[in-house]
Design a protein around this motif. Sequence first.
Motif, PDB file in Angstrom:
ATOM      1  N   LEU A   1      42.424  40.619  20.066  1.00  0.00           N
ATOM      2  CA  LEU A   1      43.704  40.309  20.948  1.00  0.00           C
ATOM      3  C   LEU A   1      43.930  41.049  21.957  1.00  0.00           C
ATOM      4  N   TYR A   2      44.121  42.289  21.499  1.00  0.00           N
ATOM      5  CA  TYR A   2      44.639  43.434  22.412  1.00  0.00           C
ATOM      6  C   TYR A   2      43.434  43.737  23.439  1.00  0.00           C
ATOM      7  N   TYR A   3      42.279  43.787  23.080  1.00  0.00           N
ATOM      8  CA  TYR A   3      41.095  43.961  23.749  1.00  0.00           C
ATOM      9  C   TYR A   3      41.024  42.821  24.960  1.00  0.00           C
ATOM     10  N   LEU A   4      41.079  41.622  24.525  1.00  0.00           N
ATOM     11  CA  LEU A   4      40.983  40.547  25.503  1.00  0.00           C
ATOM     12  C   LEU A   4      41.906  40.356  26.396  1.00  0.00           C
ATOM     13  N   LYS A   5      43.198  40.832  25.943  1.00  0.00           N
ATOM     14  CA  LYS A   5      44.408  40.915  26.913  1.00  0.00           C
ATOM     15  C   LYS A   5      44.606  42.138  27.761  1.00  0.00           C
ATOM     16  N   SER A   6      43.755  43.221  27.663  1.00  0.00           N
ATOM     17  CA  SER A   6      43.762  44.524  28.355  1.00  0.00           C
ATOM     18  C   SER A   6      43.000  44.128  29.701  1.00  0.00           C
ATOM     19  N   SER A   7      43.518  45.084  30.324  1.00  0.00           N
ATOM     20  CA  SER A   7      42.805  45.233  31.914  1.00  0.00           C
ATOM     21  C   SER A   7      41.107  44.946  31.851  1.00  0.00           C
ATOM     22  N   LEU A   8      40.433  45.685  30.855  1.00  0.00           N
ATOM     23  CA  LEU A   8      39.117  45.694  30.423  1.00  0.00           C
ATOM     24  C   LEU A   8      38.874  44.390  30.013  1.00  0.00           C
ATOM     25  N   GLY A   9      39.487  43.637  29.242  1.00  0.00           N
ATOM     26  CA  GLY A   9      39.088  42.492  28.581  1.00  0.00           C
ATOM     27  C   GLY A   9      39.216  41.531  29.940  1.00  0.00           C
ATOM     28  N   ILE A  10      40.343  41.418  30.594  1.00  0.00           N
ATOM     29  CA  ILE A  10      40.818  40.518  31.961  1.00  0.00           C
ATOM     30  C   ILE A  10      39.381  40.656  32.742  1.00  0.00           C
ATOM     31  N   ASN A  11      38.898  41.875  33.076  1.00  0.00           N
ATOM     32  CA  ASN A  11      37.801  41.802  34.154  1.00  0.00           C
ATOM     33  C   ASN A  11      36.506  41.348  33.237  1.00  0.00           C
ATOM     34  N   LEU A  12      36.395  41.741  31.994  1.00  0.00           N
ATOM     35  CA  LEU A  12      35.043  40.895  31.496  1.00  0.00           C
ATOM     36  C   LEU A  12      35.452  39.321  31.629  1.00  0.00           C
ATOM     37  N   ILE A  13      36.360  38.990  31.269  1.00  0.00           N
ATOM     38  CA  ILE A  13      36.721  37.401  31.100  1.00  0.00           C
ATOM     39  C   ILE A  13      36.270  36.907  32.494  1.00  0.00           C
ATOM     40  N   LYS A  14      36.631  37.566  33.591  1.00  0.00           N
ATOM     41  CA  LYS A  14      36.480  37.127  34.939  1.00  0.00           C
ATOM     42  C   LYS A  14      35.286  37.186  35.369  1.00  0.00           C
ATOM     43  N   TRP A  15      34.566  38.364  34.799  1.00  0.00           N
ATOM     44  CA  TRP A  15      33.057  38.369  35.233  1.00  0.00           C
ATOM     45  C   TRP A  15      32.305  37.210  34.709  1.00  0.00           C
ATOM     46  N   TYR A  16      32.624  37.256  33.231  1.00  0.00           N
ATOM     47  CA  TYR A  16      31.575  36.060  32.699  1.00  0.00           C
ATOM     48  C   TYR A  16      32.214  34.556  32.848  1.00  0.00           C
ATOM     49  N   GLY A  17      33.337  34.428  33.397  1.00  0.00           N
ATOM     50  CA  GLY A  17      33.742  33.216  33.644  1.00  0.00           C
ATOM     51  C   GLY A  17      33.843  32.689  35.187  1.00  0.00           C
ATOM     52  N   ASP A  18      33.017  33.594  35.947  1.00  0.00           N
ATOM     53  CA  ASP A  18      33.017  33.367  37.459  1.00  0.00           C
ATOM     54  C   ASP A  18      31.817  32.322  37.725  1.00  0.00           C
ATOM     55  N   ARG A  19      32.498  31.352  38.353  1.00  0.00           N
ATOM     56  CA  ARG A  19      31.379  30.063  38.300  1.00  0.00           C
ATOM     57  C   ARG A  19      31.057  29.859  39.766  1.00  0.00           C
ATOM     58  N   GLY A  20      31.008  30.994  40.320  1.00  0.00           N
ATOM     59  CA  GLY A  20      30.581  30.858  41.985  1.00  0.00           C
ATOM     60  C   GLY A  20      31.822  30.207  42.668  1.00  0.00           C
ATOM     61  N   GLY A  21      31.407  29.254  43.476  1.00  0.00           N
ATOM     62  CA  GLY A  21      32.278  28.468  44.383  1.00  0.00           C
ATOM     63  C   GLY A  21      33.356  27.555  43.670  1.00  0.00           C
ATOM     64  N   VAL A  22      33.002  27.424  42.049  1.00  0.00           N
ATOM     65  CA  VAL A  22      33.813  26.617  41.504  1.00  0.00           C
ATOM     66  C   VAL A  22      34.899  27.357  40.926  1.00  0.00           C
ATOM     67  N   ARG A  23      36.017  26.674  40.438  1.00  0.00           N
ATOM     68  CA  ARG A  23      37.159  27.480  39.866  1.00  0.00           C
ATOM     69  C   ARG A  23      36.719  28.380  38.635  1.00  0.00           C
ATOM     70  N   SER A  24      37.356  29.436  38.377  1.00  0.00           N
ATOM     71  CA  SER A  24      36.749  30.137  37.336  1.00  0.00           C
ATOM     72  C   SER A  24      37.312  29.653  35.984  1.00  0.00           C
ATOM     73  N   ALA A  25      36.248  29.643  35.131  1.00  0.00           N
ATOM     74  CA  ALA A  25      36.742  28.959  33.544  1.00  0.00           C
ATOM     75  C   ALA A  25      35.837  29.594  32.630  1.00  0.00           C
ATOM     76  N   LEU A  26      36.445  30.167  31.393  1.00  0.00           N
ATOM     77  CA  LEU A  26      35.728  30.777  30.604  1.00  0.00           C
ATOM     78  C   LEU A  26      35.491  29.710  29.359  1.00  0.00           C
ATOM     79  N   ARG A  27      34.125  29.318  29.373  1.00  0.00           N
ATOM     80  CA  ARG A  27      33.884  28.493  28.352  1.00  0.00           C
ATOM     81  C   ARG A  27      33.594  29.240  27.149  1.00  0.00           C
ATOM     82  N   PHE A  28      33.324  28.742  25.652  1.00  0.00           N
ATOM     83  CA  PHE A  28      33.272  29.522  24.485  1.00  0.00           C
ATOM     84  C   PHE A  28      31.676  30.109  24.778  1.00  0.00           C
TER      85      PHE A  28
END
Length: 487
Positions: free
Chosen positions: A107-134
Motif C-alpha cells: 500500500l505504501y509503495y503504490l501510494k508513493s510518488s514512485l508507485g503513482i508514476n508507475l501507475i501512470k506509466w502502465y495505465g496510460d491509454r494514449g489519447g483515451v482517459r488513463s485507467a489502470l486495469r488489473f
Amino acid sequence: MKKLSFPTVKLGNFIREVKEKVKNSGISQDDFTVYGVTNTDGITVTNNKASDDLGNYTVLRENQFAYNPYRVNVGSIGLSLPGTFGAVSPAYVVFETNGQISNEFLLYYLKSSLGINLIKWYGDRGGVRSALRFSDLKKIDFPDITLEQQNKLLTKIKKLDELLCELDKNLSDDKIEILRQSILQQAVEGKLCEQDPKDEPANVLLEKIKAEKERLVAEKKIKKQKPLPPISEEEKTFDLPKGWEWCRLGELVTSVTDGPHYSPEYHDKGIPFISGRNITLKGIDFSTAKFISPQLHEELSKRCRPETGDILYTKGGETGKAVVNDIDFEFNVWVHVAVLKPSTFVYNKYLALALNSPHCYALSQKYTHGTGNRDLGLTRMIKITVPLPPANEQQRIVQRVTKLMGQCNLLERELSISKKYASQLMESVLQEAFSVQETAKPAQVIEFHPDQTIPETELLAAARGKIREDTWEHLCKRAMEIAGEES
C-alpha cells in the motif's frame, strides 16, 4: 526511458483479482455494507450506491485492496481493515496478495510518488482517459526483496514518515514567518539582548540628533522640519527598558523624500529606476527594474537621490517594507519608494529592522490611505513611533537578529528538503537499502532522483534539535528562548 535504482519483479507474481459478486455470495444484500475509496482515507463506508440492487457489486473482505481504475493515479487505493465485510461498486478493482509480500508495504509503495508514476506509466491509454486495469496493475515493477526485508523497510518508512509529518507541521512556511516576526518584535521591545548600564542612554542620542539637524539647517543642507506631535501614553504600546526612548520616525532621519509622482520616459538601458515591487526584505531586486536616461536621473536627483546607507521604504502598493541601500551604483526611485536618510547617530540597520517589526508595520498600515492606489504619505510615515535603544545596543540587536534570521533561513531549507524527501521517501529508502547491498540496477521505466536523499539523523535533528518541542505552541512569546538555543 529512465531507470529504477533497484532490481524489480512484476507485481503480478504476488496478486490475484477478486471477482466474487454479491449475488453469488449466498448472503442477503441487506447484510452488506457499501464501501468506497478516497485518496486520503482509503477504504471507507459510503452511502453512495450506483444502484439499489447490489447484485453486481464486488464482495470486499478483510486484507483486500480496492481501487478506482480512473482515480488510482492520484492515490485513490485502500487496504481493508481486519473484520471488514461488505461490497464495492463493480467499477472498482478488488485484489489480494498471496501472502508472499507485505500488504502494508505494498500500500505504501503504490501510494508513493514512485508507485503513482508507475501507475501512470502502465495505465496510460494514449489519447483515451488513463485507467489502470488489473492486467495493467500486474505489470507494475515491485522491489525484488524478501518479506522480511519489506517489513524492515516498512518500519523505517513509518518512522521517517512520522518525522517528516512532524517536521512539516512544525516548520510550515507560515510558522517560520511568525517566528521571524516574533524575533523582530522582541528586538524592538528590548528582549533580545541584555542592557548595559554603561551605554549612553537614548535621550542623549536624541539631543545629538537634534543638534545635528540644526547644524544641517544652518548649512542649508536640509530644510527646517515642522515639529512632530508628542507621543501620547496610548501610543506607547509596550514598556521599554531603561535607557530607551520612544520617538517618531521623523526625529531619527535628516530627510524623507520620494521619487517623481508621474511615470517617466523609459529606455532599454540607462540608469535603473525602481518601484515598490523591487523592494524586498532580502534586499533590492533589480531584475525587473526599468531604465531612465542619465539626464533625467540628474534632474530627479535634485529632489531625491538614493545613496549608500539610506533606507528605502515602500510607500505605495505593498507599503511598510524597509531595506538598507547597500548598492554601490547609481539608481533612482519612483513615487512608491521613500528614501530615508538616518541621522549619523542612528544605526541604519537597526532603524530598518525596527520599521519591519510588527509594531512599526502595523502603524505603516494605519497611515496608509486609499484602496486601489494605496499610499503611505511622507507626512504620515514620519509619525510612526519607533523604540530607540542606546547606540551600542542598536549594534548588538542587529547582530543578534542577523544570527536568528540565519537560523530561520536554515529552518526554511530544512522544510524544503523535507518536502522533497517526503515525496521521494519510498525511492530513497529503497535506493539506500540496495546501495548497501551493492546490487545491480537493471533498466526500468521511471525517473528517480537519488540526490534528494538525506540521512535520517538530519531529519531527527531538524524535527527536534534546532528548536525545543514546545516552541511551536508559543512562537510569538518565545523568541528569547530561541535566541538562547541558537548558540
